[in-house]
Enzyme design. Structure first.
Site, PDB file in Angstrom:
ATOM      1  N   LYS A  22       0.836  -1.215   0.000  1.00 23.21           N
ATOM      2  CA  LYS A  22       0.000   0.000   0.000  1.00 23.21           C
ATOM      3  C   LYS A  22       0.866   1.259   0.000  1.00 23.21           C
ATOM      4  CE  LYS A  22      -1.589   1.626   3.982  1.00 23.21           C
ATOM      5  NZ  LYS A  22      -1.404   3.016   4.420  1.00 23.21           N
ATOM      6  N   ASN A  23       1.844   1.302   0.889  1.00 27.31           N
ATOM      7  CA  ASN A  23       2.605   2.547   1.023  1.00 27.31           C
ATOM      8  C   ASN A  23       3.502   2.820  -0.188  1.00 27.31           C
ATOM      9  OD1 ASN A  23       1.338   3.135   3.384  1.00 27.31           O
ATOM     10  ND2 ASN A  23       3.005   2.479   4.725  1.00 27.31           N
ATOM     11  N   ARG A  93      -3.007  10.012   4.661  1.00 29.09           N
ATOM     12  CA  ARG A  93      -1.686  10.550   4.960  1.00 29.09           C
ATOM     13  C   ARG A  93      -0.945  10.915   3.674  1.00 29.09           C
ATOM     14  NH1 ARG A  93       0.200  13.259   8.619  1.00 29.09           N
ATOM     15  NH2 ARG A  93       2.446  13.279   8.647  1.00 29.09           N
ATOM     16  N   CYS A 117      -3.963   7.956  10.153  1.00 29.83           N
ATOM     17  CA  CYS A 117      -4.291   7.405  11.465  1.00 29.83           C
ATOM     18  C   CYS A 117      -3.810   8.327  12.576  1.00 29.83           C
ATOM     19  CB  CYS A 117      -3.643   6.033  11.626  1.00 29.83           C
ATOM     20  SG  CYS A 117      -4.428   4.774  10.620  1.00 29.83           S
ATOM     21  N   ARG A 122       2.511  13.841  14.007  1.00 28.84           N
ATOM     22  CA  ARG A 122       2.846  13.664  12.598  1.00 28.84           C
ATOM     23  C   ARG A 122       3.124  14.966  11.832  1.00 28.84           C
ATOM     24  NH1 ARG A 122      -0.489   8.535  10.311  1.00 28.84           N
ATOM     25  NH2 ARG A 122       1.526   8.142   9.371  1.00 28.84           N
ATOM     26  N   PRO A 123       4.157  15.734  12.276  1.00 30.75           N
ATOM     27  CA  PRO A 123       4.495  16.962  11.548  1.00 30.75           C
ATOM     28  C   PRO A 123       5.020  16.669  10.143  1.00 30.75           C
ATOM     29  CG  PRO A 123       6.179  16.469  13.195  1.00 30.75           C
ATOM     30  CD  PRO A 123       5.076  15.454  13.385  1.00 30.75           C
ATOM     31  N   ILE A 124       5.030  17.685   9.273  1.00 35.54           N
ATOM     32  CA  ILE A 124       5.574  17.510   7.915  1.00 35.54           C
ATOM     33  C   ILE A 124       6.669  18.550   7.645  1.00 35.54           C
ATOM     34  CG2 ILE A 124       3.581  16.358   6.856  1.00 35.54           C
ATOM     35  CD1 ILE A 124       2.828  19.185   5.753  1.00 35.54           C
ATOM     36  N   ASP A 125       7.271  19.057   8.729  1.00 36.60           N
ATOM     37  CA  ASP A 125       8.278  20.111   8.571  1.00 36.60           C
ATOM     38  C   ASP A 125       9.437  19.696   7.663  1.00 36.60           C
ATOM     39  OD1 ASP A 125       8.609  18.386  10.961  1.00 36.60           O
ATOM     40  OD2 ASP A 125      10.561  19.376  11.068  1.00 36.60           O
ATOM     41  N   GLN A 126       9.820  18.418   7.678  1.00 32.68           N
ATOM     42  CA  GLN A 126      10.958  17.994   6.858  1.00 32.68           C
ATOM     43  C   GLN A 126      10.621  18.001   5.373  1.00 32.68           C
ATOM     44  OE1 GLN A 126      14.087  17.587   8.270  1.00 32.68           O
ATOM     45  NE2 GLN A 126      12.868  18.420   9.951  1.00 32.68           N
ATOM     46  N   ASP A 305       4.674  -0.072  12.189  1.00 31.65           N
ATOM     47  CA  ASP A 305       3.385  -0.555  11.681  1.00 31.65           C
ATOM     48  C   ASP A 305       3.103  -2.008  12.070  1.00 31.65           C
ATOM     49  OD1 ASP A 305       2.901   1.906  10.618  1.00 31.65           O
ATOM     50  OD2 ASP A 305       3.069   1.321   8.521  1.00 31.65           O
ATOM     51  N   ILE A 327       8.756   5.729  17.129  1.00 34.03           N
ATOM     52  CA  ILE A 327       8.427   6.519  15.936  1.00 34.03           C
ATOM     53  C   ILE A 327       7.230   7.440  16.184  1.00 34.03           C
ATOM     54  CG2 ILE A 327       7.961   6.427  13.443  1.00 34.03           C
ATOM     55  CD1 ILE A 327      10.578   5.022  14.156  1.00 34.03           C
ATOM     56  N   ARG A 397      -8.691   0.383   5.191  1.00 32.56           N
ATOM     57  CA  ARG A 397      -7.784   1.347   4.547  1.00 32.56           C
ATOM     58  C   ARG A 397      -6.549   0.659   3.999  1.00 32.56           C
ATOM     59  NH1 ARG A 397      -7.457   6.889   7.882  1.00 32.56           N
ATOM     60  NH2 ARG A 397      -6.072   7.293   6.152  1.00 32.56           N
TER      61      ARG A 397
HETATM   62  C1  UD1 Z   1       4.983   6.398   6.771  1.00 33.80           C
HETATM   63  C2  UD1 Z   1       3.941   5.333   6.543  1.00 33.80           C
HETATM   64  C3  UD1 Z   1       3.407   4.809   7.868  1.00 33.80           C
HETATM   65  C4  UD1 Z   1       4.558   4.364   8.764  1.00 33.80           C
HETATM   66  C5  UD1 Z   1       5.631   5.440   8.868  1.00 33.80           C
HETATM   67  C6  UD1 Z   1       6.869   4.967   9.613  1.00 33.80           C
HETATM   68  C7  UD1 Z   1       2.959   5.977   4.438  1.00 33.80           C
HETATM   69  C8  UD1 Z   1       1.775   6.551   3.746  1.00 33.80           C
HETATM   70  N1  UD1 Z   1       2.863   5.902   5.762  1.00 33.80           N
HETATM   71  O1  UD1 Z   1       4.322   7.459   7.438  1.00 33.80           O
HETATM   72  O2  UD1 Z   1       2.536   3.715   7.607  1.00 33.80           O
HETATM   73  O3  UD1 Z   1       4.048   4.096  10.046  1.00 33.80           O
HETATM   74  O4  UD1 Z   1       6.037   5.854   7.554  1.00 33.80           O
HETATM   75  O5  UD1 Z   1       7.389   3.835   9.009  1.00 33.80           O
HETATM   76  O6  UD1 Z   1       3.923   5.545   3.831  1.00 33.80           O
HETATM   77  N2  UD1 Z   1       8.461  13.432  11.226  1.00 33.80           N
HETATM   78  C9  UD1 Z   1       8.805  14.741  11.529  1.00 33.80           C
HETATM   79  N3  UD1 Z   1       8.783  15.659  10.526  1.00 33.80           N
HETATM   80  C10 UD1 Z   1       8.440  15.342   9.250  1.00 33.80           C
HETATM   81  C11 UD1 Z   1       8.101  14.023   8.954  1.00 33.80           C
HETATM   82  C12 UD1 Z   1       8.122  13.079   9.956  1.00 33.80           C
HETATM   83  O7  UD1 Z   1       9.126  15.067  12.680  1.00 33.80           O
HETATM   84  O8  UD1 Z   1       8.441  16.229   8.399  1.00 33.80           O
HETATM   85  C13 UD1 Z   1       8.500  12.411  12.282  1.00 33.80           C
HETATM   86  C14 UD1 Z   1       7.137  11.777  12.530  1.00 33.80           C
HETATM   87  O9  UD1 Z   1       6.389  12.521  13.467  1.00 33.80           O
HETATM   88  C15 UD1 Z   1       7.533  10.420  13.062  1.00 33.80           C
HETATM   89  C16 UD1 Z   1       8.817  10.106  12.285  1.00 33.80           C
HETATM   90  O10 UD1 Z   1       9.301  11.349  11.814  1.00 33.80           O
HETATM   91  O11 UD1 Z   1       7.863  10.509  14.428  1.00 33.80           O
HETATM   92  C17 UD1 Z   1       8.624   9.172  11.130  1.00 33.80           C
HETATM   93  O12 UD1 Z   1       7.558   9.622  10.325  1.00 33.80           O
HETATM   94  P1  UD1 Z   1       7.502   9.298   8.756  1.00 33.80           P
HETATM   95  O13 UD1 Z   1       8.532   8.280   8.436  1.00 33.80           O
HETATM   96  O14 UD1 Z   1       7.519  10.571   8.010  1.00 33.80           O
HETATM   97  O15 UD1 Z   1       6.065   8.650   8.638  1.00 33.80           O
HETATM   98  P2  UD1 Z   1       4.990   8.884   7.512  1.00 33.80           P
HETATM   99  O16 UD1 Z   1       5.659   9.176   6.204  1.00 33.80           O
HETATM  100  O17 UD1 Z   1       3.942   9.814   8.015  1.00 33.80           O
END
Ligand code: UD1
Length: 437
Positions: A22-23, A93, A117, A122-126, A305, A327, A397
């Site tokens: 899926k991912n 997501r 979920c 779950r920030p997206i700053d990176q 996961d 995580i 999902r």
């Molecule tokens: C993806 C997967 C999810 C899986 C996760 C970790 C998809 C659609 N989802 O989620 O199923 O559980 O990887 O293997 O592929 N973080 C930041 N800033 C950012 C991005 C992430 O601080 O900009 C943190 C997150 O809060 C978390 C960690 O980094 O603590 C890992 O997150 P990330 O690997 O980005 O997970 P997702 O891509 O959301």
């Protein structure tokens, strides 16, 4: 409203075929709109998140032809808008991958903020840091990410956090940037390699996917391709844990055993028999497995996961296990449900202390998220008596035909309408859970 009705107690035995990841598929479908040529993708799982993604790209004009249940032909030459904001995309997501894909191709994207979920903040700053470093202006308002660039220029980007989403997203945008991009401290999950392979098959030049550093030589355009998605490592791991939880004997086929090493190692430490084949793994549970510690980490560490599924197995093992969730900060909500079933688990910050019990009791359960929902179904299948699992939309999902696959393994599970069950008296909570902050 539907729920699972489960009569537990049977060991799960037999063979199960795992579908496409899926991912990986979510990233690949987004990447497919980066060319104006036709792209054919197969081994796509037929699950809700994927269907939402396919509908979202259709909303902006992409032509999506369902060749069969697991294959699509995508033609993005017909895109008429870079604004992705429909009602459903907000709930998944991976909507964020459309930012990287559209920004790369059109230098402009407006996409609804990601949902997914509720397992942490779950920030997206990176992701945004990467886009900005490539030269894009990025604004985030209350419900949208708005990003625009005159040109994207390759850069040397260091990720402060190892992030699957940020790695894929920046990789997509940089594929159509001018010059060379180096992304350091990237995630190494198999589906990152799969998205990179897919982009390379479209003419991208990405090296190092699967290592800590990805190097990209930007291209001006990409071309069409035909591609088959890798097997789903998390679905595979869920069925491997199912063998341990039900003390059964399951052969999980159509997988890449190398991707399963962390799960295999933990099941072996618990005393399960694990036999690897070229594209399958057989897991044989024992009557009483042993406790073992588990720490979730980015790949090749133990996947977050699969944390609820292995915790459920450890809830039935001999001895005390400590599970450390590194995580996501809010990934133990399902523990309340296991405790209802008689599990002895306490949560202390990011750790769950699991004292194994002999067996779980049937209960009325509710799936708090996708993976925890799957774990609760497996718990119910192991428990003598009749259980119900509500909120199965979460499970749908990410798992295709979950109940059918479990039935083929001998599980007594079916979908019933919520109003069909009347009142029940099963599953009283027996022990309050202690939460230490
Ligand atoms: C993806 C997967 C999810 C899986 C996760 C970790 C998809 C659609 N989802 O989620 O199923 O559980 O990887 O293997 O592929 N973080 C930041 N800033 C950012 C991005 C992430 O601080 O900009 C943190 C997150 O809060 C978390 C960690 O980094 O603590 C890992 O997150 P990330 O690997 O980005 O997970 P997702 O891509 O959301």
């Amino acid at each position: 409203m539907f729920q699972y009705m489960i009569t537990g107690g049977n060991p799960l035995v037999g063979e199960v075929v795992v579908g496409g990841a899926k991912n990986a598929a979510l990233g690949i479908i987004a990447a497919a709109i980066m060319t104006d040529d036709v792209v054919y993708i197969d081994n796509i799982p037929d699950v809700r998140d994927i269907n939402v993604m396919l509908e979202a790209i259709q909303e902006i004009g992409v032509t999506v032809e369902r060749v069969d249940r697991h294959a699509v032909r995508i033609d993005a030459s017909t895109i008429h808008s870079v604004v992705v904001d429909d009602e459903f995309i907000k709930k998944i997501r991976a909507s964020y991958y459309l930012v990287g894909a559209l920004l790369g191709k059109y230098k402009h994207a407006q996409v609804a903020l990601p949902g997914g979920c509720a397992i942490g903040s779950r920030p997206i700053d990176q992701h945004l840091k990467g886009f900005r470093m490539l030269g894009a202006k990025v604004d985030v308002n209350s419900d949208r990410i708005i990003t625009q660039a005159i040109d994207l220029i390759g850069e040397h980007i260091y990720l402060d956090v190892v992030s699957v989403g940020a790695t894929i997203n920046i990789m997509m945008a940089a594929t159509l940037a001018e010059g060379k991009t180096i992304i350091e401290n990237v995630a190494k999950e198999p589906h990152i390699v799969d998205v990179a392979n897919f982009l390379n098959s479209m003419g991208a030049e990405i090296k190092g996917a699967g290592t800590d550093v990805i190097r990209i030589n930007g291209k001006t355009k990409l071309h069409g391709t035909e591609y088959s998605i890798i097997p789903d490592q998390i679905e595979a791991g869920t069925f491997m844990c199912a063998a341990a939880i039900s003390r059964g004997d399951i052969t999980v086929t159509n997988i890449i055993p190398k991707h399963m090493e962390a799960t295999t190692a933990k099941l072996l430490e618990m005393g399960c028999e694990v036999i690897e084949f070229d594209d399958a793994i057989r897991v044989v549970g024992t009557l009483r497995q042993r406790a073992t510690p588990v720490k979730t980490l980015p790949y090749p560490g133990f996947p977050t996961d699969l944390q609820p599924q292995i915790t459920t197995a450890l809830a039935l093992a001999e001895g005390t296990s400590v599970i450390t969730e590194n995580i996501f900060e809010n990934r133990f909500r399902y523990v309340y449900e296991l405790v209802k079933m008689g599990a002895d688990i306490d949560v202390m910050g990011n750790k769950a202390i699991v004292v194994g019990v002999q067996g779980l009791k049937a209960a009325e359960l509710s799936a708090p998220d996708l993976r925890a929902g799957a774990a609760l179904v497996l718990a119910a299948l192991s428990a003598e008596g009749l259980s119900y699992v509500k909120d199965i939309e979460y499970i749908q999902r990410g798992y295709e035909n979950f109940e059918d696959k479990l039935q083929l393994l001998g599980g007594n599970i079916k979908i019933v309408a919520v109003e069909d069950i009347g009142s029940t008296t099963i599953g009283d909570s027996i022990r309050p859970i202690k939460i230490y902050k």
